[in-house]
Scaffold this active site. Structure first.
Site, mmCIF file in Angstrom:
data_model
loop_
_atom_site.group_PDB
_atom_site.id
_atom_site.type_symbol
_atom_site.label_atom_id
_atom_site.label_comp_id
_atom_site.label_asym_id
_atom_site.label_seq_id
_atom_site.Cartn_x
_atom_site.Cartn_y
_atom_site.Cartn_z
ATOM 1 N N LEU A 153 12.301 9.246 27.052
ATOM 2 C CA LEU A 153 13.541 8.551 26.715
ATOM 3 C C LEU A 153 13.955 8.894 25.298
ATOM 4 C CD1 LEU A 153 15.732 6.361 27.158
ATOM 5 C CD2 LEU A 153 14.010 4.647 26.538
ATOM 6 N N SER A 154 15.185 9.328 25.094
ATOM 7 C CA SER A 154 15.739 9.620 23.773
ATOM 8 C C SER A 154 14.933 10.724 23.077
ATOM 9 C CB SER A 154 15.802 8.329 22.947
ATOM 10 O OG SER A 154 16.523 8.516 21.759
#
Length: 319
Positions: A153-154
């Site tokens: 994520l990210s």
């Protein structure tokens, strides 16, 4: 008194983290109940040039040669936080695979996806440490080297892109939640943040993007990992144009048409595009989340990533 370049970089990173963390807070609100097995830290797992920590989740029931999922956290996060705030451990309990949670120790708590060392094979930095973690579970837990996958994520999504480029023979597929293309975050000034890329202002042709991946491992002619991409259209941290550039990159790397073979809506505000095939494991799958910001990974998304990897096919029996 003017800030030094290093102080300016730290100030920028601090500002970015302040914007990211509230967006990601929702991940923990929807976290599943804790699983029966425990998360453990592994020391001395192998080459670790950037000082990562390794956390490993081993379900109570596993097949003889389990698959491996590397799950990489967001900026400001950690392996244990991502373990608690995502569904990957509960999915591992259900389907019988190992989960490796690499954890950054540098001040930013961001993975290195920008340095020249991180973006080339044998260069060192975080990708080399993650590769050593995978080798450890293959050696110690008898994991299947033909069933190794990565998601994040990210910042972890950016690492997913990097790992598929630097170690294409290690990973069968990746799932990047709110990331940027391989090489988009590249810098040469020691900074870990590339504002031009984050704002979606870095563009290239599909062959140019593809070449960045190919240059990471010159001469590699083996099979390339499949890629699943997720992005919110209202993402203000890593803006939505990066999603378009990722699609350009991975369709070129995998040699498939940029015209979707199939388009559908798994949910009312999700638009899914499959490239190079219309089935559940197309070479490239891209899901645009209408009206969604940077705080992705809501319930059900991890399960779709697991299905894309093929890890949902063999649930572990209770016996």
């Amino acid at each position: 008194m003017p800030l030094s370049p290093r102080r300016r970089a730290r100030t920028l990173l601090a500002t970015v983290f302040c914007g990211i963390l509230p967006l990601l807070a929702g991940v923990f609100v929807t976290a599943p109940p804790a699983s029966a097995a425990a998360l453990v830290e592994v020391k001395d797992f192998g080459a670790n040039p950037s000082g990562l920590r390794m956390f490993l989740y081993v379900p109570e029931r596993l097949p003889e040669r389990p698959a491996v999922l590397v799950a990489a956290h967001y900026c400001g996060g950690s392996g244990p936080a991502f373990h608690l705030g995502s569904e990957f451990a509960s999915l591992a309990d259900r389907h019988g695979f190992l989960v490796v949670y690499p954890s950054v120790t540098r001040e930013s708590r961001c993975f290195d996806v920008s340095s020249p060392e991180a973006l080339r094979r044998g260069g060192g930095s975080d990708p080399a440490g993650v590769r050593a973690m995978v080798a450890y579970v293959e050696r110690v837990h008898g994991a299947d080297p033909g069933r190794v996958f990565v998601t994040g994520l990210s910042s972890g999504a950016m690492l997913t892109n990097v790992l598929l480029g630097v170690y294409p023979e290690v990973f069968g597929a990746g799932a990047a939640f709110a990331g940027v293309p391989f090489g988009c975050f590249a810098t040469t000034d020691g900074s870990g943040w590339n504002a031009e890329c984050a704002q979606g202002r870095v563009e290239a042709t599909p062959p140019e993007w593809g070449e960045r991946v190919r240059e990471a491992f010159p001469g590699y002619e083996g099979e390339r990992p499949r890629m699943q991409l997720w992005h919110g259209t209202e993402d203000e941290v890593l803006r939505y144009p990066n999603f378009v550039q990722e699609i350009r990159q991975w369709t070129d790397v995998l040699g498939v048409s940029r015209i979707p073979a199939r388009t559908d809506r798994p949910r009312a505000d999700w638009e899914r595009y499959r490239y190079g095939g219309s089935g559940e494991r197309a070479p490239v799958e891209a899901i645009a989340l209408r009206g969604t910001d940077h705080g992705l990974l809501s319930p059900g998304m991890a399960g779709m990533a697991i299905a894309f990897f093929g890890l949902d096919e063999a649930p572990v029996s209770a016996g």
